[in-house]
Motif scaffolding. Structure first.
Motif, PDB file in Angstrom:
ATOM      1  N   ASP A 166       0.501   2.201  -4.992  1.00  0.00           N
ATOM      2  CA  ASP A 166       1.588   2.470  -5.943  1.00  0.00           C
ATOM      3  C   ASP A 166       2.947   2.267  -5.289  1.00  0.00           C
ATOM      4  O   ASP A 166       3.868   1.717  -5.901  1.00  0.00           O
ATOM      5  N   TYR A 167       3.073   2.702  -4.052  1.00  0.00           N
ATOM      6  CA  TYR A 167       4.339   2.554  -3.330  1.00  0.00           C
ATOM      7  C   TYR A 167       4.672   1.078  -3.127  1.00  0.00           C
ATOM      8  O   TYR A 167       5.806   0.655  -3.335  1.00  0.00           O
ATOM      9  N   PHE A 221      17.372  -2.570   3.423  1.00  0.00           N
ATOM     10  CA  PHE A 221      16.318  -1.600   3.704  1.00  0.00           C
ATOM     11  C   PHE A 221      15.291  -2.193   4.664  1.00  0.00           C
ATOM     12  O   PHE A 221      14.532  -3.080   4.286  1.00  0.00           O
ATOM     13  N   PRO A 222      15.233  -1.697   5.897  1.00  0.00           N
ATOM     14  CA  PRO A 222      14.220  -2.215   6.830  1.00  0.00           C
ATOM     15  C   PRO A 222      12.795  -1.922   6.363  1.00  0.00           C
ATOM     16  O   PRO A 222      11.867  -2.649   6.719  1.00  0.00           O
ATOM     17  N   GLN A 223      12.612  -0.906   5.529  1.00  0.00           N
ATOM     18  CA  GLN A 223      11.282  -0.576   5.016  1.00  0.00           C
ATOM     19  C   GLN A 223      10.751  -1.688   4.115  1.00  0.00           C
ATOM     20  O   GLN A 223       9.546  -1.850   3.970  1.00  0.00           O
ATOM     21  N   TYR A 224      11.657  -2.444   3.524  1.00  0.00           N
ATOM     22  CA  TYR A 224      11.237  -3.504   2.627  1.00  0.00           C
ATOM     23  C   TYR A 224      10.476  -4.605   3.379  1.00  0.00           C
ATOM     24  O   TYR A 224       9.609  -5.255   2.810  1.00  0.00           O
ATOM     25  N   MET A 255       1.696   2.396   4.406  1.00  0.00           N
ATOM     26  CA  MET A 255       2.644   2.489   3.298  1.00  0.00           C
ATOM     27  C   MET A 255       2.550   3.846   2.601  1.00  0.00           C
ATOM     28  O   MET A 255       3.554   4.396   2.160  1.00  0.00           O
ATOM     29  N   SER A 256       1.351   4.395   2.523  1.00  0.00           N
ATOM     30  CA  SER A 256       1.180   5.710   1.924  1.00  0.00           C
ATOM     31  C   SER A 256       1.897   6.777   2.743  1.00  0.00           C
ATOM     32  O   SER A 256       2.553   7.666   2.192  1.00  0.00           O
TER      33      SER A 256
END
Length: 140
Positions: A14-15, A29-32, A86-87
């Motif tokens: 989902d994330y 966003f480095p998370q991207y 990712m979770s």
């Protein structure tokens, strides 16, 4: 709060799906980058794992079964690792500077639309992804 493995896996998927697919987000966003990498792994790891398993068996026969299993399972495990990573990232709290930016964005959205209900207390990366998805859907 104890979650099952299946719930954790679903939250990771989902994330990954919640982040909007916009290339400009990589600059902010480095998370991207991790999300893009996870999407890549989700798309290409299963066929690559099957290929890594079947190719040695086709070329060298059953005597290469242990190597074929090793490589196939290793590549297939990358898929699971990406989703679980990712979770875990989804439930992390935002750093203070990003949390302030998130709260400002929520305030602006609530000023325009009262029906918007994003949490402003202890925002997580999953909340950030939801806010970005909502913002991009509204501007489109």
């Amino acid at each position: 709060m104890q979650q099952s493995i299946l719930e954790t896996y679903k939250r990771g998927l989902d994330y990954i799906d919640t982040w909007p697919n916009k290339p400009e987000l990589i600059n902010y966003f480095p998370q991207y980058k991790a999300v893009l990498t996870s999407r890549f792994v989700l798309r290409y790891a299963p066929p690559l794992a099957v290929l890594a398993f079947t190719l040695p068996l086709l070329l060298h026969g059953v005597e290469q079964l242990k190597y074929a299993l090793f490589y196939g399972l290793f590549i297939a495990s990358m898929l699971v690792q990406a989703v679980f990573f990712m979770s875990n990232q989804a439930k992390l709290l935002l750093p203070p500077s990003l949390a302030k930016w998130y709260r400002d964005g929520v305030e602006k959205l609530q000023a325009v639309n009262d029906e918007v209900n994003f949490t402003a207390q202890k925002p997580t990366f999953f909340d950030l992804a939801k806010l970005l998805r909502y913002s991009y859907n509204q501007s489109a």
